[in-house]
Write a protein that holds these residues in place. Sequence first.
Motif, mmCIF file in Angstrom:
data_model
loop_
_atom_site.group_PDB
_atom_site.id
_atom_site.type_symbol
_atom_site.label_atom_id
_atom_site.label_comp_id
_atom_site.label_asym_id
_atom_site.label_seq_id
_atom_site.Cartn_x
_atom_site.Cartn_y
_atom_site.Cartn_z
ATOM 1 N N GLU A 283 -23.645 -22.632 -54.046
ATOM 2 C CA GLU A 283 -24.012 -23.501 -52.926
ATOM 3 C C GLU A 283 -25.009 -22.820 -51.987
ATOM 4 O O GLU A 283 -24.986 -21.605 -51.816
ATOM 5 C CB GLU A 283 -22.767 -23.903 -52.127
ATOM 6 C CG GLU A 283 -21.776 -24.759 -52.891
ATOM 7 C CD GLU A 283 -20.842 -23.953 -53.762
ATOM 8 O OE1 GLU A 283 -20.036 -24.567 -54.476
ATOM 9 O OE2 GLU A 283 -20.931 -22.699 -53.737
ATOM 10 N N VAL A 284 -25.843 -23.622 -51.346
ATOM 11 C CA VAL A 284 -26.765 -23.122 -50.324
ATOM 12 C C VAL A 284 -25.982 -22.923 -49.031
ATOM 13 O O VAL A 284 -25.216 -23.801 -48.614
ATOM 14 C CB VAL A 284 -27.916 -24.110 -50.094
ATOM 15 C CG1 VAL A 284 -28.795 -23.653 -48.936
ATOM 16 C CG2 VAL A 284 -28.742 -24.263 -51.361
ATOM 17 N N THR A 285 -26.168 -21.780 -48.397
ATOM 18 C CA THR A 285 -25.511 -21.503 -47.116
ATOM 19 C C THR A 285 -26.528 -21.579 -45.983
ATOM 20 O O THR A 285 -27.741 -21.403 -46.197
ATOM 21 C CB THR A 285 -24.868 -20.110 -47.113
ATOM 22 O OG1 THR A 285 -25.893 -19.116 -47.220
ATOM 23 C CG2 THR A 285 -23.886 -19.970 -48.266
ATOM 24 N N LEU A 286 -26.039 -21.822 -44.786
ATOM 25 C CA LEU A 286 -26.933 -21.920 -43.633
ATOM 26 C C LEU A 286 -27.629 -20.580 -43.386
ATOM 27 O O LEU A 286 -28.836 -20.541 -43.113
ATOM 28 C CB LEU A 286 -26.136 -22.337 -42.397
ATOM 29 C CG LEU A 286 -26.970 -22.668 -41.147
ATOM 30 C CD1 LEU A 286 -27.936 -23.799 -41.432
ATOM 31 C CD2 LEU A 286 -26.042 -23.036 -39.987
ATOM 32 N N SER A 287 -26.881 -19.482 -43.502
ATOM 33 C CA SER A 287 -27.501 -18.175 -43.275
ATOM 34 C C SER A 287 -28.509 -17.852 -44.364
ATOM 35 O O SER A 287 -29.567 -17.258 -44.099
ATOM 36 C CB SER A 287 -26.429 -17.086 -43.211
ATOM 37 O OG SER A 287 -25.722 -16.990 -44.432
ATOM 38 N N GLY A 288 -28.204 -18.245 -45.590
ATOM 39 C CA GLY A 288 -29.146 -18.007 -46.683
ATOM 40 C C GLY A 288 -30.432 -18.787 -46.504
ATOM 41 O O GLY A 288 -31.533 -18.250 -46.709
ATOM 42 N N LEU A 289 -30.307 -20.052 -46.119
ATOM 43 C CA LEU A 289 -31.494 -20.881 -45.898
ATOM 44 C C LEU A 289 -32.328 -20.325 -44.745
ATOM 45 O O LEU A 289 -33.567 -20.261 -44.837
ATOM 46 C CB LEU A 289 -31.072 -22.316 -45.613
ATOM 47 C CG LEU A 289 -32.190 -23.317 -45.347
ATOM 48 C CD1 LEU A 289 -33.156 -23.385 -46.527
ATOM 49 C CD2 LEU A 289 -31.604 -24.697 -45.056
ATOM 50 N N ALA A 290 -31.670 -19.906 -43.681
ATOM 51 C CA ALA A 290 -32.400 -19.327 -42.545
ATOM 52 C C ALA A 290 -33.135 -18.057 -42.970
ATOM 53 O O ALA A 290 -34.296 -17.838 -42.569
ATOM 54 C CB ALA A 290 -31.426 -19.015 -41.412
ATOM 55 N N HIS A 291 -32.493 -17.242 -43.778
ATOM 56 C CA HIS A 291 -33.122 -16.004 -44.263
ATOM 57 C C HIS A 291 -34.380 -16.320 -45.067
ATOM 58 O O HIS A 291 -35.425 -15.667 -44.896
ATOM 59 C CB HIS A 291 -32.119 -15.238 -45.119
ATOM 60 C CG HIS A 291 -32.687 -14.019 -45.783
ATOM 61 N ND1 HIS A 291 -32.826 -12.805 -45.131
ATOM 62 C CD2 HIS A 291 -33.176 -13.829 -47.041
ATOM 63 C CE1 HIS A 291 -33.365 -11.921 -45.965
ATOM 64 N NE2 HIS A 291 -33.584 -12.518 -47.123
ATOM 65 N N VAL A 292 -34.296 -17.313 -45.939
ATOM 66 C CA VAL A 292 -35.432 -17.674 -46.784
ATOM 67 C C VAL A 292 -36.601 -18.168 -45.943
ATOM 68 O O VAL A 292 -37.752 -17.719 -46.096
ATOM 69 C CB VAL A 292 -35.012 -18.747 -47.813
ATOM 70 C CG1 VAL A 292 -36.237 -19.356 -48.490
ATOM 71 C CG2 VAL A 292 -34.074 -18.144 -48.856
ATOM 72 N N LEU A 293 -36.342 -19.102 -45.039
ATOM 73 C CA LEU A 293 -37.420 -19.704 -44.247
ATOM 74 C C LEU A 293 -38.035 -18.700 -43.277
ATOM 75 O O LEU A 293 -39.269 -18.612 -43.145
ATOM 76 C CB LEU A 293 -36.886 -20.924 -43.506
ATOM 77 C CG LEU A 293 -36.386 -22.079 -44.390
ATOM 78 C CD1 LEU A 293 -35.813 -23.196 -43.532
ATOM 79 C CD2 LEU A 293 -37.506 -22.606 -45.284
#
Length: 389
Positions: A283-293
Amino acid sequence: MNKVQAKESFVMGKVLIVGGGIIGLSLAYELAARGKTVTIVEQGDWGGQASSAAAGMLAPLKEFQSVGPLLDLGMESLQSYPRWVEELQAIAGGDVQLSLEGLLTVALDEEEEEAFYNKYLWQKKAGHDVHWLQGKELQEVEPLLTDQAVAAIYSPGEGHINNRFLLRALVTACRKLGVDLRSGCVVSKLLHHAGCVEGVETSSGRIYADHTVICSGAWAGIMMQMLDVSIPVRPVRGQIAAVSSIGIPLRTVIFGSSGYLTPKKDGRIVIGATEDESGFQREVTLSGLAHVLQGALPYVPALHAAAFLEAWGGLRPATADGKPIMGEIPGLRCISLAGGHFRNGILLSVVTAKRMADWLETGNQERLMPFSPGRFLTDTAVPVPSKMG
């Protein structure tokens, strides 16, 4: 039966591939194109795991950190891609959007500049087509690159492919070439007798074959445990995002220490990626998405205005030593493994398919030896139950 007859029998026999990601589909296509009888089974959708969750990068000079068999493998695959894609598209139709228009590895400070320059030097010394760019040279290659960039390695022969389109083309080509494709088919047991794997038990019944190739990605280690064999393949989650390229005409792949950006011909810019030790959670996590962007924004400031499209995650198959696994399992017959490509499955799919198919045809393992499963096994003999599974 003498050895020559045995080889002929094997070459003309049925090959079963377990796993329908980029590696399994590429091998099925390559074998079928050579006239072999192939069945491929996949527990979910074709390419539904790491293969569809990738950015489609074709960048061995960026990915691999030294000269040696792994970099050689990557360069061979990159150089084989154009002809392979041309032949695939001729069978499947459509355009898989291969783009080999260059790649920038960008330094944003002096520390990164020193590290990347040292990398540039050994790559140049090894004879690779790389260029050291500074100042205005950077914007000439990529006008949208931040003016905070200090320097970059430019590798004009690298690039990317639309991995989703590639997967569809492989499925189509396999069908046209007569491959027996079975999706939604879960393998529960490897059938074996006296050290010889004879096929698999699945949710839709038994499937027998003369040779079985395990291409099940992050699940390869679990498959090997069915034979009491320990091969260290583990899942590493990669979280990736995509934004619209409307108004942001990025033309070059950009790599940096905190992320990468890949402009696709379908109107997306793919941004990545995390490396999470999360077991089999994709699953995509909020912290992971923030890290990517946040990792991508420093390289192309225009991304601040980009429309967000989607985010996804995939499980990459990682090995203990960072190298893929290809070849037969010591102590067993009629079974081999092709996996552990981590985040370079798309890049290495072509060379993996070709080298594995060459071995399956000829029995010559020389070109697979640097990546043999045997490097993880302390004993040459593998304990296998003697009764039929």
